[in-house]
Design a protein around this motif. Structure first.
Motif, PDB file in Angstrom:
ATOM      1  N   PHE A 324      -2.337  -2.132  -8.376  1.00  0.00           N
ATOM      2  CA  PHE A 324      -2.430  -3.119  -7.433  1.00  0.00           C
ATOM      3  C   PHE A 324      -3.351  -2.197  -6.191  1.00  0.00           C
ATOM      4  O   PHE A 324      -3.898  -3.142  -5.252  1.00  0.00           O
ATOM      5  CB  PHE A 324      -1.202  -3.646  -6.945  1.00  0.00           C
ATOM      6  N   THR A 325      -3.069  -0.956  -5.954  1.00  0.00           N
ATOM      7  CA  THR A 325      -3.884  -0.221  -5.197  1.00  0.00           C
ATOM      8  C   THR A 325      -5.307   0.079  -5.634  1.00  0.00           C
ATOM      9  O   THR A 325      -6.117  -0.053  -4.575  1.00  0.00           O
ATOM     10  CB  THR A 325      -3.241   1.067  -4.638  1.00  0.00           C
ATOM     11  N   ILE A 327      -7.192  -2.024  -6.394  1.00  0.00           N
ATOM     12  CA  ILE A 327      -8.095  -3.143  -5.727  1.00  0.00           C
ATOM     13  C   ILE A 327      -8.708  -2.677  -4.472  1.00  0.00           C
ATOM     14  O   ILE A 327      -9.815  -3.269  -4.101  1.00  0.00           O
ATOM     15  CB  ILE A 327      -7.116  -4.494  -5.594  1.00  0.00           C
ATOM     16  N   ILE A 328      -7.990  -1.781  -3.879  1.00  0.00           N
ATOM     17  CA  ILE A 328      -8.507  -1.675  -2.359  1.00  0.00           C
ATOM     18  C   ILE A 328      -9.869  -0.905  -2.183  1.00  0.00           C
ATOM     19  O   ILE A 328     -10.721  -1.172  -1.389  1.00  0.00           O
ATOM     20  CB  ILE A 328      -7.502  -0.752  -1.684  1.00  0.00           C
ATOM     21  N   LEU A 331     -12.148  -3.524  -2.894  1.00  0.00           N
ATOM     22  CA  LEU A 331     -12.460  -4.408  -1.720  1.00  0.00           C
ATOM     23  C   LEU A 331     -13.457  -3.891  -0.566  1.00  0.00           C
ATOM     24  O   LEU A 331     -14.069  -4.467  -0.140  1.00  0.00           O
ATOM     25  CB  LEU A 331     -11.003  -4.919  -1.146  1.00  0.00           C
TER      26      LEU A 331
END
Lengths: 345, 587
Positions: A324-325, A327-328, A331
């Motif tokens: 899930f990190t 994604i950062i 982004l």
């Protein structure tokens, strides 16, 4: 790390990634057409898996009853909204769609379930039971909110997710299930053994993507859906019913969700609430892909799957954190590349 | 004003007295404590989501930052809980700044789903690091104590929590009523307009995010010392979703909606958990099913949340102090001096050339009309002049300074104000609140001064200026009406008043007369002549030829992006090229 492990992890990642890709595609589709962030997609995965598992065990899946109830509710909701204008043919279509299908599913399941008719029939039956729930939900929960903001639709999706999650516990119980795969065989490639089920997953994913591509590229309904996604008002002005587009989008999403569940339940134990985190990874892929581009989302999903399988090998406790990190940075890159955003509701 | 400043007092008394009522079951006090904590988080979401338009599923993570900070520092470092409060707030604010720097530039739905991602990853971080006690969390957190009195009794703690709620509500109400708060409120519906009046919109988004994160951390700090132990579960995604739905259900755009939503969700959840097993008999997750169904039905009935249906929500009348000292005004360039010169301006969108080699000069104290058929590139030209869009080639010079590459706020600071073809007013704000946004750059107070109410003198000046400009355009009587309740033509005039609040050198008006009645047009023309008399330079796009011909000193005619003609109205009217463009050949 020796090359065998690398290959195994890679293979695992691709299989998981294929599932995430399917989910990502369906999420992008639903969002583009209806502006609904389809949080309950995870429940469709779990429902598909557990319905199939129940059929595989020769039991009557509880989800049939939910299908009947949702069909009746959708029928009621549609009768109410269209009470002023409902020609007989439309009424017949409505009744067949919302009451006929659940009834047929119920009768078929009753006849076939005890016979354990084999994986293919069981899979088709599970799809028949779970898929129509999605358009019914659209009619009951989302169509009355068609004019609402994205935020309100999002919260409504959360409501549907909560209700379906709770319902999953009632229908399937707290125990997890596994079921027989489509194939027991395996393919030996040098030092690597690829299970047949994995081949099924990747193959069906590719087939479904090709099918979707054909649907969007060559059929009138597919083009209508694309038109709705690009410009809702414009689509309405040229006579495309946005409600119908929404229903088709939800149906496709339901189909994809249920199929994903059926495909993974031979590989891993599925619980009533397993779907949520799987669905979230589909979301992650969809965001990385930009929530608008189908090939982008599919590629991102593969990357998420591979990242997940490697991080579960290196740091299993932090598997979810890493996924899930991841994604950062994406982004960040997107936001640095794109200009300032203006939200217009 | 009276009502506003006095409500905290009875509220405070209620906080302290209520839990000691003899017939109140202790269980209700506990429930009240949970409602209070949730209300604080939901207040943050009203600012973030309801006002700022930023949807966050991740507020529970900030609750976690607050709770874990105090848990670790009190248990392991032995600090006093009162000392850890500012630290908890600071940790959360820094975390919000870091997360915000990465994700806040994303647009609505990306951002919403992005918050899901970092919320999940923070949850697993809490649950897997030894520092946070992994899944077991941290226990034996000391209670709050006040001069030797340990606040363990739920009734004592009730007062602590609800005083906290009152403080959070006060701070937030003050913030929203300040210069920084207006910037946040302008994000919905009018972000582009706000930017062209100098509002730094990314900064406003960050401020909303940090404010909400600090409130959540405050709630987390209260939670940790109430439970006296923390574990990752209440800081996960599901909790974050619940806070968001509290705010949306209560009415995300209204502060009281936070209390209403938190109360309703907590009570309904509890009643369902209590009642359903009695009715249905079996243990199951029936409450989530019913809860989900109720939520969907509630949204279908009240998509704006419940609060606006209970209370008639209207903008609060603003008391304007006419005696407030006037804001310093800039000196305008002497009449006839070049103000704006445009040379060889191009803007291409792919193959389409919207503006093609456009050149013109504006001189101080004149009114110039920019006219041309639909699609000639007039609005695109305005966007290029104000920095909303960047030219593909060409130069723009304003008072001797190049404008190309500057952001809209920087251009506004130099003294260019504009109105919009499609009216951009913030629907939830009153007319005067919208107008005062125009004076944003003439004030200086930051968020902290706003929260502490140290900005009153400056605010009075800004509002006095807004009232003056509203009177200037003849809309003083409408100051306290909701902006969108005015007729469209009047809304355009409100935009002019807002532009005048900037104290502009150059005024760019995009179809100011559209939608106005005949007499209103005459009043508008008189107003623009008066401004010209004061030395303001005006350029306007307009389709009403009678209005343009009678008002302007010069015309620039555009067609297909190029300059077709330029000169005094009488000459342009006879120009054969112009006649052909407007009426077609062989007319």
């Amino acid at each position: 790390m020796d090359p065998t492990i690398t290959l195994i992890l890679l293979q695992d990642g691709i299989v998981n990634g294929a599932i995430y890709a399917l989910l990502a595609l369906s999420l992008v589709l639903v969002f583009a057409v209806t502006r609904v962030v389809f949080i309950p997609q995870g429940e469709f995965v779990a429902y598909g898996a557990l319905t199939y598992a129940a059929l595989d065990a020769g039991q009557m899946p509880g989800s049939v009853w939910l299908l009947c109830a949702l069909g009746a509710a959708a029928c009621g909701a549609s009768l109410w909204t269209q009470r002023r204008m409902l020609p007989p043919r439309a009424l017949a279509r409505l009744l067949a769609g919302t009451l006929g299908i659940p009834l047929a599913a119920l009768l078929l399941t009753r006849e076939l379930a005890p016979l354990r008719p084999g994986v293919l029939v069981q899979a088709l039956l599970a799809l028949l039971i779970v898929t129509p729930m999605a358009p019914y939900l659209y009619r009951v929960a989302f169509r009355p909110l068609a004019q609402a903001s994205v935020l309100v639709l999002l919260i409504a999706a959360v409501g549907v997710h909560l209700a379906m999650g709770g319902m999953g516990l009632v229908l399937f119980g707290p125990e997890g299930s596994r079921a027989a795969g489509f194939s027991d065989g395996s393919l030996d490639l040098g030092s690597l053994t690829v299970p047949g089920q994995s081949l099924w997953i990747v193959g069906l994913t590719l087939a479904l993507m090709l099918g979707l591509y054909g649907f969007f590229e060559f059929t009138l309904y597919g083009k209508a859906l694309r038109a709705t996604a690009v410009n809702r008002l414009g689509a309405r002005l040229v006579g495309i019913g946005t409600a119908q587009s929404g229903e088709i989008a939800f149906s496709l999403a339901g189909l994809i969700g249920a199929l994903s569940g059926i495909l993974i339940v031979p590989l891993t134990t599925v619980y009533y609430d397993t779907g949520f985190i799987i669905g979230l990874k589909g979301f992650t892929a969809a965001i990385i892909g930009g929530m608008a581009s189908y090939p982008g989302a599919a590629l991102a999903a593969l990357a998420v799957g591979v990242l997940e399988s490697f991080s579960s090998f290196w740091a299993s406790a932090f598997k979810e954190v890493i996924v899930f990190t991841a994604i950062i940075p994406v982004l960040l890159w997107r936001s640095l590349r794109g200009g300032v955003v203006e939200d217009e509701e | 004003m009276m009502r506003r400043t006095l409500w905290p007092l009875p509220a405070l008394l209620l906080c302290i007295g209520l839990p000691w009522l003899p017939w109140l079951p202790p269980f209700w006090v506990t429930l009240g404590n949970y409602i209070g904590i949730s209300t604080i988080v939901a207040i943050g979401l009203v600012v973030l989501t309801g006002m700022g338009g930023i949807t966050s599923f991740g507020q529970a993570s900030f609750l976690g930052f607050g709770a874990y900070t105090t848990a670790i520092l009190t248990v392991q470092a032995g600090l006093s809980p009162w000392l850890t409060l500012p630290l908890a707030l600071a940790v959360s604010a820094v975390a919000a700044l870091a997360i915000g720097a990465i994700t806040l530039r994303l647009s609505g739905h990306y951002l919403a789903v992005g918050t899901i991602a970092w919320s999940v990853s923070l949850y697993y971080t809490f649950a897997n690091l030894d520092l946070f006690g992994r899944n077991d969390g941290i226990s034996a957190i000391p209670p709050l104590s006040l001069g030797g009195l340990q606040l363990i009794d739920g009734r004592l703690y009730f007062s602590v929590i609800w005083i906290g709620v009152v403080l959070a509500a006060l701070a937030t109400a003050n913030l929203l009523d300040s210069r920084a708060g207006r910037a946040i409120r302008s994000l919905r519906g009018g972000a582009r307009a706000a930017a062209s009046f100098g509002v730094d919109t990314p900064r406003a988004r960050t401020l909303a995010f940090v404010h909400a994160a600090m409130l959540a951390a405050f709630a987390g700090w209260l939670y940790a010392h109430m439970q006296r132990s923390v574990n990752p579960t209440p800081f996960g995604l599901n909790a974050g979703i619940e806070y968001l739905l509290m705010a949306v259900l209560g009415g995300a755009a209204h502060l009281p909606g936070a209390l209403l939503g938190a109360g309703l969700v907590t009570i309904v959840n509890d009643v369902l958990q209590d009642l359903l097993p009695k009715i249905i008999g079996t243990q199951g997750n029936f409450e989530t099913i019913v809860f989900g169904v109720i939520l969907v039905l509630a949204l279908q009935t009240w998509p704006e949340g419940i609060w606006p249906h209970i209370a008639r929500v209207r903008p609060r009348p603003h008391l304007v102090r006419p005696d407030a000292p006037e804001l310093p005004a800039r000196s305008l360039p002497p009449r006839g001096e070049p103000v704006l010169s445009v040379r060889g301006l191009h803007r291409r969108f792919g193959g389409l050339v919207a503006v093609n080699d456009l050149s013109f000069t504006l001189f101080a104290g004149e009114i110039v009309g920019l006219i041309g058929p639909n699609g000639a590139g007039k609005t695109t030209t305005f966007n290029l002049l104000t920095g909303v869009d960047r030219p593909s080639a060409g130069e723009i010079e304003f008072l001797g300074r190049p404008l190309v590459g500057l952001t809209p706020p920087a251009i506004a600071r130099l003294g260019i104000a504009r109105s919009f073809q499609h009216v951009k007013l913030v629907p939830s704000m009153s007319v005067i609140e919208n107008v005062v946004i125009g004076a944003h750059l003439r004030g200086h107070a930051g968020a902290l001064r706003g929260v502490l109410r140290l900005d009153r003198a400056e605010e009075a000046q800004l509002y006095a200026e807004a009232a003056r400009q509203l009177a200037h355009v003849g809309l003083a009587a409408f100051a306290d009406r909701p902006a969108t309740s005015l007729a469209l033509g009047q809304q355009r005039v409100v935009e002019i008043a807002r532009a005048l609040c900037l104290d502009p050198v150059l005024l760019l008006l995009d179809e100011p007369a559209a939608g106005l009645r005949h007499t209103e047009k005459a009043e508008l023309a008189a107003l623009l002549r008066r401004l010209r008399g004061e030395g303001v330079t005006i350029m306007l796009v307009e389709h009403d030829m009678e209005f343009v011909m009678n008002l302007t000193d010069r015309l620039v005619v555009m067609d297909f992006g190029t300059r077709l003609a330029e000169g005094p109205p009488a000459a342009v009217r006879r120009d054969p090229a112009v006649i052909e463009a407007y009426l077609g050949s062989v007319a």
